[in-house]
Design an enzyme around this catalytic site. Sequence first.
Site, PDB file in Angstrom:
ATOM      1  CB  SER A  82      -1.055  -0.004   1.081  1.00 41.85           C
ATOM      2  OG  SER A  82      -0.264   0.093   2.364  1.00 41.85           O
ATOM      3  NE  ARG A  83       1.528   5.778  -1.887  1.00 40.61           N
ATOM      4  CZ  ARG A  83       1.476   5.430  -3.014  1.00 40.61           C
ATOM      5  NH1 ARG A  83       1.494   4.044  -3.066  1.00 40.61           N
ATOM      6  NH2 ARG A  83       0.916   6.003  -4.219  1.00 40.61           N
ATOM      7  CD  GLU A 114       8.493   3.915  -1.592  1.00 44.81           C
ATOM      8  OE1 GLU A 114       8.383   4.599  -2.835  1.00 44.81           O
ATOM      9  OE2 GLU A 114       7.751   3.227  -0.948  1.00 44.81           O
ATOM     10  CG  HIS A 141       6.570   2.025  -4.761  1.00 42.30           C
ATOM     11  ND1 HIS A 141       6.442   3.070  -3.893  1.00 42.30           N
ATOM     12  CD2 HIS A 141       5.280   1.723  -5.310  1.00 42.30           C
ATOM     13  CE1 HIS A 141       5.045   3.329  -4.245  1.00 42.30           C
ATOM     14  NE2 HIS A 141       4.558   2.642  -4.821  1.00 42.30           N
ATOM     15  CB  ALA A 165       2.719  -3.602  -6.108  1.00 45.79           C
TER      16      ALA A 165
HETATM   17  C1  DGY Z   1       0.120   3.742  -6.942  1.00 47.78           C
HETATM   18  O1  DGY Z   1      -0.586   3.652  -7.871  1.00 47.78           O
HETATM   19  O2  DGY Z   1      -0.551   4.275  -6.152  1.00 47.78           O
HETATM   20  C2  DGY Z   1       1.201   2.864  -6.859  1.00 47.78           C
HETATM   21  O3  DGY Z   1       1.651   3.084  -5.523  1.00 47.78           O
HETATM   22  C3  DGY Z   1       1.990   2.846  -7.891  1.00 47.78           C
HETATM   23  O4  DGY Z   1       1.456   2.160  -8.923  1.00 47.78           O
END
Ligand code: DGY
Length: 325
Positions: free
Chosen positions: A238-239, A268, A285, A287
């Site tokens: 997520s974050r 990051e 990062h 995903a």
């Molecule tokens: C987002 O879109 O918020 C992701 O972290 C990157 O794809």
Amino acid sequence: MAKPRVLATHRLFEAARQILQESCDVEYWERPERPPREEMLERVKDKEGLICLLTEKVDDELLRAGPKLRMAANIAVGFDNIDVAACTKRGVVAANTPGVLDETTADFAWTLLMAVARRLVEGDALARSGNWKGWDLDQLVGTDVWGKTLGIVGFGRIGKAMARRASGFQLKVIYTDAVRATPEAEKELRAEFREMNALLAESDFISLHTPLLPETRGLFNEEKFGRMKRTAFLINTSRGPVVDEAALAAALESGKIAGAALDVFEKEPAIHPGLKRPNVVLAPHIASASLETRTKMACMAAENLVALLQGRRPVNVLNPEVLKG
Ligand code: DGY
């Protein structure tokens, strides 16, 4: 008539450039490194549109530097890099890219889950090292995934995509969210609601899919790790700031939890040194980083921007009140 001037803080993909070129005069940041802040402040001066990445802060200072700006189109679903209130105050439309990255992100959360459970990264290192002496009964034994309990924190589009994939592994799925899913969605996804503490106590794998909000910052802290099973794993796509990294490092060190697999980090690209352990899988990062999905994200951001600049209503607006006036 002159086309509106736009700053793209990345060279983008060809498909997105095509969308922009028809109606905008685009200045691309072509260099591989991210643009320094001073460059952003300088280049935004004469621009009506900004197409940017989650690594660029769109705050009041930047908006002041670009008085002609009408839109900031983020190439990401998460928009914690954008001060939406500041945009609204200055009449700038903010937009993101929801929907197009859900499946790809869920695929990757599963990739992380499997990798940490089955010690894939350690196995890869051993196989490459030249030190592998052959099959052994207790070599790199991990933990089963199938038949376990998956706890999903944040049951939005990506959380649900994560749940949908669980039935193939015969996992029991439980979830927590501020808003409970409909009975139909719970039935379809075979997911049961739990309060947070019950989810922490019951889950073998906990996967985070919550946005970064004031109430989710530092959500996974010492107290939460203390409530998890000692055999449980934490997965985060997520974050980063949703997890207190120092607390996570301490929980891993003391054996409060069994391991973690992380795609996102508090600051990051820095990573807390206590997370660089064999029972933690680390990813930079990525995903949503399939070519198909990243292209869709860039195109969606370009379409948002072009729509606004052509006087149409963009689809993914974060502050629709700006468009009402
Ligand atoms: C987002 O879109 O918020 C992701 O972290 C990157 O794809």
